[in-house]
Every structure is written in structure tokens, then in C-alpha cells.
Enzyme design. Structure first.
Site, PDB file in Angstrom:
ATOM      1  N   GLU A 102       0.824  -1.218  -0.168  1.00  0.00           N
ATOM      2  CA  GLU A 102       0.074   0.014  -0.063  1.00  0.00           C
ATOM      3  C   GLU A 102       0.841   1.330  -0.091  1.00  0.00           C
ATOM      4  OE1 GLU A 102      -2.938  -2.289   3.107  1.00  0.00           O
ATOM      5  OE2 GLU A 102      -2.228  -0.342   3.421  1.00  0.00           O
ATOM      6  N   CYS A 115       3.395   8.431   2.092  1.00  0.00           N
ATOM      7  CA  CYS A 115       3.623   7.238   2.979  1.00  0.00           C
ATOM      8  C   CYS A 115       3.987   6.064   2.350  1.00  0.00           C
ATOM      9  CB  CYS A 115       2.365   6.882   4.040  1.00  0.00           C
ATOM     10  SG  CYS A 115       2.729   5.629   4.991  1.00  0.00           S
ATOM     11  N   CYS A 122       5.429  -8.000   7.133  1.00  0.00           N
ATOM     12  CA  CYS A 122       6.361  -7.523   8.115  1.00  0.00           C
ATOM     13  C   CYS A 122       6.581  -8.803   8.763  1.00  0.00           C
ATOM     14  CB  CYS A 122       6.017  -6.422   8.959  1.00  0.00           C
ATOM     15  SG  CYS A 122       6.865  -5.612  10.104  1.00  0.00           S
ATOM     16  N   CYS A 126       4.093  -6.963  15.395  1.00  0.00           N
ATOM     17  CA  CYS A 126       3.183  -6.268  16.620  1.00  0.00           C
ATOM     18  C   CYS A 126       1.584  -6.756  16.328  1.00  0.00           C
ATOM     19  CB  CYS A 126       3.338  -4.733  16.318  1.00  0.00           C
ATOM     20  SG  CYS A 126       5.137  -4.452  16.061  1.00  0.00           S
ATOM     21  N   CYS A 129      -1.096  -4.428  14.723  1.00  0.00           N
ATOM     22  CA  CYS A 129      -1.103  -4.045  13.455  1.00  0.00           C
ATOM     23  C   CYS A 129      -1.353  -4.881  12.253  1.00  0.00           C
ATOM     24  CB  CYS A 129       0.588  -3.651  13.194  1.00  0.00           C
ATOM     25  SG  CYS A 129       1.019  -3.410  11.510  1.00  0.00           S
ATOM     26  N   CYS A 344      -1.986   1.446   8.437  1.00  0.00           N
ATOM     27  CA  CYS A 344      -1.007   0.410   7.834  1.00  0.00           C
ATOM     28  C   CYS A 344      -1.425  -1.179   7.668  1.00  0.00           C
ATOM     29  CB  CYS A 344       0.264   0.194   8.754  1.00  0.00           C
ATOM     30  SG  CYS A 344       1.131  -0.771   8.558  1.00  0.00           S
TER      31      CYS A 344
HETATM   32  N1  SAH Z   1       7.529  -0.832  10.771  1.00  0.00           N
HETATM   33  C1  SAH Z   1       7.610   0.500  10.876  1.00  0.00           C
HETATM   34  C2  SAH Z   1       6.943   1.481   9.946  1.00  0.00           C
HETATM   35  C3  SAH Z   1       5.415   1.349   9.646  1.00  0.00           C
HETATM   36  S1  SAH Z   1       4.741   2.467  10.438  1.00  0.00           S
HETATM   37  C4  SAH Z   1       7.302   1.055  12.435  1.00  0.00           C
HETATM   38  O1  SAH Z   1       6.537   0.196  12.988  1.00  0.00           O
HETATM   39  O2  SAH Z   1       7.422   1.984  12.751  1.00  0.00           O
HETATM   40  C5  SAH Z   1       3.273   2.336  10.692  1.00  0.00           C
HETATM   41  C6  SAH Z   1       2.833   3.026  11.991  1.00  0.00           C
HETATM   42  O3  SAH Z   1       1.505   2.825  12.195  1.00  0.00           O
HETATM   43  C7  SAH Z   1       3.474   2.595  13.152  1.00  0.00           C
HETATM   44  O4  SAH Z   1       3.970   3.634  14.009  1.00  0.00           O
HETATM   45  C8  SAH Z   1       2.681   1.567  13.635  1.00  0.00           C
HETATM   46  O5  SAH Z   1       2.922   1.117  15.048  1.00  0.00           O
HETATM   47  C9  SAH Z   1       1.498   1.990  13.400  1.00  0.00           C
HETATM   48  N2  SAH Z   1       0.106   1.241  13.468  1.00  0.00           N
HETATM   49  C10 SAH Z   1       0.351  -0.030  13.142  1.00  0.00           C
HETATM   50  N3  SAH Z   1      -1.144  -0.599  13.176  1.00  0.00           N
HETATM   51  C11 SAH Z   1      -1.822   0.293  13.557  1.00  0.00           C
HETATM   52  C12 SAH Z   1      -3.148   0.331  14.122  1.00  0.00           C
HETATM   53  N4  SAH Z   1      -3.826  -0.682  14.089  1.00  0.00           N
HETATM   54  N5  SAH Z   1      -3.535   1.587  14.483  1.00  0.00           N
HETATM   55  C13 SAH Z   1      -2.968   2.617  14.631  1.00  0.00           C
HETATM   56  N6  SAH Z   1      -1.620   2.668  14.411  1.00  0.00           N
HETATM   57  C14 SAH Z   1      -0.943   1.428  13.880  1.00  0.00           C
HETATM   58 FE1  SF4 Z   2       5.962  -4.251  11.373  1.00  0.00          FE
HETATM   59 FE2  SF4 Z   2       3.483  -3.155  11.860  1.00  0.00          FE
HETATM   60 FE3  SF4 Z   2       5.074  -3.470  13.990  1.00  0.00          FE
HETATM   61 FE4  SF4 Z   2       5.535  -1.698  11.981  1.00  0.00          FE
HETATM   62  S1  SF4 Z   2       3.924  -1.810  13.755  1.00  0.00           S
HETATM   63  S2  SF4 Z   2       7.052  -3.293  12.970  1.00  0.00           S
HETATM   64  S3  SF4 Z   2       4.939  -2.842  10.144  1.00  0.00           S
HETATM   65  S4  SF4 Z   2       4.271  -5.305  12.573  1.00  0.00           S
END
Ligand code: SAH
Ligand code: SF4
Length: 363
Positions: A102, A115, A122, A126, A129, A344
Site C-alpha cells: 500500500e 507514505c 512484516c 506487533c 498491526c 497500515c
Molecule cells: N514498521 C515501522 C514502519 C511502519 S509505520 C514501524 O512500525 O514504525 C506504521 C505506523 O502505524 C507505526 O507507528 C505503527 O505502530 C502504527 N500502526 C500499526 N497498526 C496500527 C493501528 N492498527 N492503528 C494505529 N496505528 C497503527
Molecule cells: Fe511491522 Fe506493523 Fe510492527 Fe511496524 S507496526 S514493525 S509494520 S508489525
């Protein structure tokens, strides 16, 4: 033999390569035997005009055709959604091997931000996410990253806007795909003219990546997805914390800031009842203040694999005020394009459930 047909003579039969994966040397090789200025023309066509070979009308037709066969686009559109009255455009792309990623384009009053994704999926796991829930597929190449910005700029051209900022906050962990990420940063800076202070790499906190970033010549902004400021909770929300715990992460962030003098920010997805309590604000406040970091609060977008809700707006404001009382700079970020699942990984997740055609208001 005419000049044109000589120029179009293939010097070899190169296998096709992504349009934005080829570098200048590779292009020179591809155009071996032709006048040097052809390299500049094609490069300018790709980066300044964002043209495909078929649109490069300064080139002889048969050369355009040959380049069209050798320099293939990496992204084909799988879905596109528009929201915020056209100010947010979200793309789902299918890559050559079928993987999907995306990209989001966001127009603001004072800037236009793209973005980008750095990986398909990934591996960091987490739980909240959508990308993490789906697991790791593969790294993106430099061209697959750069082409996301090119495509966004093509849309921005139609909107009479110029992409000013790029954030690596789409799918994937940029520090786990460091080489391609950094090559993309250099291309965006050198060939698309984006200034380093308008480029932001977001990481879940991969310390060796932050250390490497500190050695680079270009000082980009660093965002760290913190989400918890005590190890017990962070181990749970962000499993990589077990390898790179908060004290070590703070030392690395401090080192980056000292080395680059660039803005450090912490992302904090606000999860109701999980990381939005007074003591979370106190822990975050202490952690961020010591590092001079800016905090971005973002309400959690609920995802199928983590049905907890985001913190309600009133509590977000209270939490923000608790941080301000600790002299921490803090912004409550709008969740741009929530209407179109712009968090994301969510468009892809939905796409896999809903099937290929997806349209929303204005798309
Ligand atoms: N992997 C990197 C880059 C992706 S950034 C990182 O984690 O920093 C994507 C951002 O969106 C990150 O800050 C992540 O923690 C946040 N994110 C992921 N899932 C989300 C959700 N369901 N609601 C809000 N923020 C979310
Ligand atoms: Fe990966 Fe999502 Fe965690 Fe970022 S927030 S490191 S994209 S699993």
C-alpha cells in the site's frame, strides 16, 4: 542505415528490469553504443517528467519500444480509494510476483506527504498491526519503493500539487530492509529533489538500523514506534522490544540525535485501557522529555486480529495534556483516511476478504 535504427539496435538482450530499479550505470549499459545524452534524456524522462518509455517523445520510436520492453513498471494498480474530499488517496499495488503493498498520498494545506511501504508484510509481529498480523512476505526493491513515490507524484501532478515529504510508514519495517530503503532515500533526495529534512524513516526500534542511519551523510528524520514506555508492556505490544529493550533504544535515539541534529519523534497508537492510563503518560513523558523527542498520538485503528478499540477523543486530549504538563511536545494526529482503511496494512487485509474491486466515494 538511418541514425534512428542504429540507435535502437540492442547492444545485448538484457532481461527486463524495474524502471526505477535501474541506476544510471545500468541505464548506460542498456544504452551502450548510443550517444551519452540519451542516458540523461531517459533519466530525466523517468524522474523529472515521470514518463514511461512510451511517453518519452524526445527518443526515436524504436528506442522507446525497446526501452518499453526492458524497463518494466513494478506496480500495477489493484485498488485505489479516495477520501477527505480528494485530499487522501490510498493505493493498493500488485507487484510482479503477486505480492501486494500500500501507498498513501495525503495533501495538507502546507505540504503533500506520501507514505510508502518498504516490505510486503512484516516479520516484527506487533499484534495490533494489520501488516504484522499477516506476517512477512518479502523485501521491496529500491525501484518498488521509489515507484510508489513516482506514482503518487503523478497523481499530485493532476491535483496541481508537489510531493514535499515522504514517510516510510507504510507496510513493513524499513530497518529490516535497510539497503533498499537507504538507496530509495538517496534516489528521492538526489533525483526527485526531496530535502533530507522532509524524509522520515519510521522504525519499531531496530537498534543496529538506527546506528547505521547515524553514519549516513543525509540527515533524515527518525520516528520510533514506541507505544509503551515500560519494558513489560512493550514486550507484549512490540515483541522486538525483547531484543532491543527501552534503555538501549533510548541510548541509540540519543546517539542519533546527537549525530544528526534531526527531529526525533515517537509514535504512540492509543489503545483504550492498554497504554492510555495516567501512568503510561508519566512513563512516556519521562522517556520523551529526556530525549527531547516529539510525541505523536494516534488513535488505534481496530483491526480484525486485534479488536480492541482506540482511545476516545476526550481521553486522548487528557493524555496529551498530561504530557504537556511534563513539558513534552505532543501532537494528536488525525487518522487520515480512516474512512478508507488507511492504517497500515488494512486495505490489503480487507481486499483479501472482499475481492478485487473496491470503490469508495470519489474514487
Ligand atoms: N514498521 C515501522 C514502519 C511502519 S509505520 C514501524 O512500525 O514504525 C506504521 C505506523 O502505524 C507505526 O507507528 C505503527 O505502530 C502504527 N500502526 C500499526 N497498526 C496500527 C493501528 N492498527 N492503528 C494505529 N496505528 C497503527
Ligand atoms: Fe511491522 Fe506493523 Fe510492527 Fe511496524 S507496526 S514493525 S509494520 S508489525
Amino acid at each position: 542505415m538511418t541514425a534512428e535504427s542504429t540507435e535502437a539496435e540492442p547492444s545485448a538482450s538484457p532481461s527486463p528490469i524495474g524502471r526505477y530499479d535501474v541506476d544510471r550505470d545500468g541505464l548506460a549499459e542498456l544504452l551502450a553504443g548510443l550517444p551519452r545524452y540519451r542516458v540523461d534524456q531517459v533519466w530525466e524522462g523517468l524522474y523529472t517528467h515521470r514518463h514511461g518509455p512510451d511517453e518519452m517523445t524526445t527518443l526515436p520510436k524504436d528506442l522507446r519500444e525497446r526501452l518499453g520492453r526492458s524497463l518494466l513498471p513494478s506496480l500495477s494498480p489493484a485498488a485505489r480509494s479516495v477520501s477527505d474530499d480528494g485530499d487522501t488517496v490510498k493505493y493498493l499495488w500488485t507487484l510482479g510476483d503477486g505480492a501486494q503493498v500500500e501507498t498513501v498520498l495525503m495533501h495538507y494545506d502546507d505540504r503533500t506527504t506520501v507514505c510508502v511501504s518498504s516490505q510486503a508484510g512484516c516479520a516484527m509481529g506487533c499484534g495490533f498491526c494489520a501488516t504484522g498480523q499477516a506476517g512477512f512476505e518479502r523485501h521491496l526493491s529500491v525501484g518498488e519503493i521509489v515507484e510508489q513515490v513516482i506514482e503518487a507524484q503523478r497523481q499530485a501532478d493532476r491535483d496541481e500539487r508537489r510531493v514535499s515529504n515522504v514517510v516510510f510508514m507504510g507496510m513493513g519495517e524499513p530497518m529490516a530492509n535497510y539497503d533498499a530503503t537507504w538507496a530509495a532515500v538517496e534516489r528521492l533526495h538526489g533525483d526527485l529533489g526531496l530535502s533530507a529534512r522532509h524524509l522520515t524513516i519510521s522504525t519499531v526500534g531496530i537498534i543496529p538500523g538506527i546506528e547505521r542511519l547515524a553514519t549516513e551523510a543525509l540527515p533524515v528524520n527518525l520516528a520510533v514506534s514506541l507505544h509503551a514506555a515500560n519494558d513489560e508492556l512493550r514486550d507484549e505490544l512490540v515483541p522486538i522490544n525483547r531484543r532491543y529493550p527501552l534503555d538501549d533504544l533510548a541510548a541509540s535515539c540519543d546517539h542519533y540525535r546527537a549525530a544528526k541534529g534531526r527531529r526525533l519523534s515517537f509514535e504512540w497508537a492509543m489503545i483504550a485501557g492498554v497504554n492510555d492510563r495516567d501512568r503510561d503518560a508519566e512513563e512516556l513523558g519521562d522517556y520523551a522529555y529526556a530525549l527531547g523527542a516529539h510525541v505523536n498520538l494516534i488513535p488505534l485503528n481496530p483491526t480484525p486480529g486485534y479488536p480492541t478499540i482506540g482511545t476516545p477523543p476526550e481521553r486522548i486530549r487528557q493524555f496529551r495534556d498530561l504530557l504537556r504538563a511534563r513539558r513534552v511536545r505532543v501532537t494528536v494526529r488525525q487518522n487520515r483516511g480512516t474512512e478508507i482503511d488507511a492504517a497500515c496494512g488494512q486495505l490489503r487485509a480487507e481486499q483479501q476478504i472482499a475481492g478485487p474491486v473496491r470503490r469508495r466515494k470519489g474514487s
